[in-house]
Design a protein around this motif. Sequence first.
Motif, PDB file in Angstrom:
ATOM      1  N   GLN A  24       0.843  -1.188   0.000  1.00 40.90           N
ATOM      2  CA  GLN A  24       0.000   0.000   0.000  1.00 40.90           C
ATOM      3  C   GLN A  24       0.878   1.239   0.000  1.00 40.90           C
ATOM      4  O   GLN A  24       1.640   1.465   0.949  1.00 40.90           O
ATOM      5  CB  GLN A  24      -0.940   0.017   1.202  1.00 40.90           C
ATOM      6  CG  GLN A  24      -1.957   1.127   1.156  1.00 40.90           C
ATOM      7  CD  GLN A  24      -3.071   0.941   2.170  1.00 40.90           C
ATOM      8  OE1 GLN A  24      -2.943   0.167   3.115  1.00 40.90           O
ATOM      9  NE2 GLN A  24      -4.188   1.624   1.965  1.00 40.90           N
ATOM     10  N   ALA A  25       0.790   1.991  -1.068  1.00 43.86           N
ATOM     11  CA  ALA A  25       1.525   3.245  -1.183  1.00 43.86           C
ATOM     12  C   ALA A  25       0.663   4.372  -0.611  1.00 43.86           C
ATOM     13  O   ALA A  25      -0.570   4.253  -0.550  1.00 43.86           O
ATOM     14  CB  ALA A  25       1.857   3.516  -2.637  1.00 43.86           C
ATOM     15  N   PRO A  26       1.279   5.482  -0.208  1.00 40.59           N
ATOM     16  CA  PRO A  26       0.517   6.597   0.351  1.00 40.59           C
ATOM     17  C   PRO A  26      -0.574   7.073  -0.609  1.00 40.59           C
ATOM     18  O   PRO A  26      -0.317   7.296  -1.789  1.00 40.59           O
ATOM     19  CB  PRO A  26       1.581   7.678   0.553  1.00 40.59           C
ATOM     20  CG  PRO A  26       2.848   6.915   0.740  1.00 40.59           C
ATOM     21  CD  PRO A  26       2.733   5.727  -0.165  1.00 40.59           C
ATOM     22  N   GLY A  27      -1.789   7.183  -0.106  1.00 45.52           N
ATOM     23  CA  GLY A  27      -2.891   7.666  -0.910  1.00 45.52           C
ATOM     24  C   GLY A  27      -3.469   6.664  -1.883  1.00 45.52           C
ATOM     25  O   GLY A  27      -4.342   7.011  -2.685  1.00 45.52           O
ATOM     26  N   LYS A  28      -2.991   5.428  -1.823  1.00 40.62           N
ATOM     27  CA  LYS A  28      -3.476   4.408  -2.757  1.00 40.62           C
ATOM     28  C   LYS A  28      -4.060   3.228  -1.995  1.00 40.62           C
ATOM     29  O   LYS A  28      -3.809   3.033  -0.817  1.00 40.62           O
ATOM     30  CB  LYS A  28      -2.346   3.937  -3.669  1.00 40.62           C
ATOM     31  CG  LYS A  28      -1.822   5.014  -4.604  1.00 40.62           C
ATOM     32  CD  LYS A  28      -0.828   4.432  -5.584  1.00 40.62           C
ATOM     33  CE  LYS A  28      -0.361   5.492  -6.573  1.00 40.62           C
ATOM     34  NZ  LYS A  28       0.604   4.930  -7.570  1.00 40.62           N
ATOM     35  N   GLN A  29      -4.837   2.428  -2.706  1.00 36.65           N
ATOM     36  CA  GLN A  29      -5.402   1.232  -2.103  1.00 36.65           C
ATOM     37  C   GLN A  29      -4.361   0.123  -2.019  1.00 36.65           C
ATOM     38  O   GLN A  29      -3.390   0.100  -2.782  1.00 36.65           O
ATOM     39  CB  GLN A  29      -6.595   0.753  -2.940  1.00 36.65           C
ATOM     40  CG  GLN A  29      -7.821   1.661  -2.859  1.00 36.65           C
ATOM     41  CD  GLN A  29      -9.018   1.053  -3.549  1.00 36.65           C
ATOM     42  OE1 GLN A  29      -8.888   0.262  -4.490  1.00 36.65           O
ATOM     43  NE2 GLN A  29     -10.210   1.406  -3.093  1.00 36.65           N
TER      44      GLN A  29
END
Length: 120
Positions: free
Chosen positions: A39-44
Motif C-alpha cells: 500500500q503506497a501513500p494515498g493508494k489502495q
Amino acid sequence: QVQLVESGGGLVQAGGSLNLSCAVSGRIFSINAMGWYRQAPGKQRELVAIFISAGSTKYADSVKGVFTISRDNAKNTLYLQMNSLKPEDTAVYYCHADVKTTEWVSWVYWGQGTQVTVSS
C-alpha cells in the motif's frame, strides 16, 4: 493465536534489491494461500504476489520478472525477493496468510507491514 512477522524492509536506491521475509507462528494446522500486498501513500492496498495453491503463483503485472515469491514450508516462512527496484515500488508491504487453525476452521491474517522506500 497466529502471528505474522515481516522483516527485510528498508531504504534502497533505484535498481537495488531487497528480500522480505514473513514468519508465521502460532496455532497452525496448515497454511493455504500466502502472499504479499503493498500500500503506497494515498493508494489502495494491492496484490504484489501470492501462492494460490499447490505451488501456483500469481504476480501483479508491474512486478513480473523482477520480484520472486517463495516459501519454506518447514519454517512456515514466506519470502519476496525484489530486484530492480523502482521509486514506484515504495510502499508498506504486508504479508497475508490464509491459515487453517483446525481441520475445519481457517482465518485470514495480516502482518504489521514493513516499509520499503526506493530513492531515485
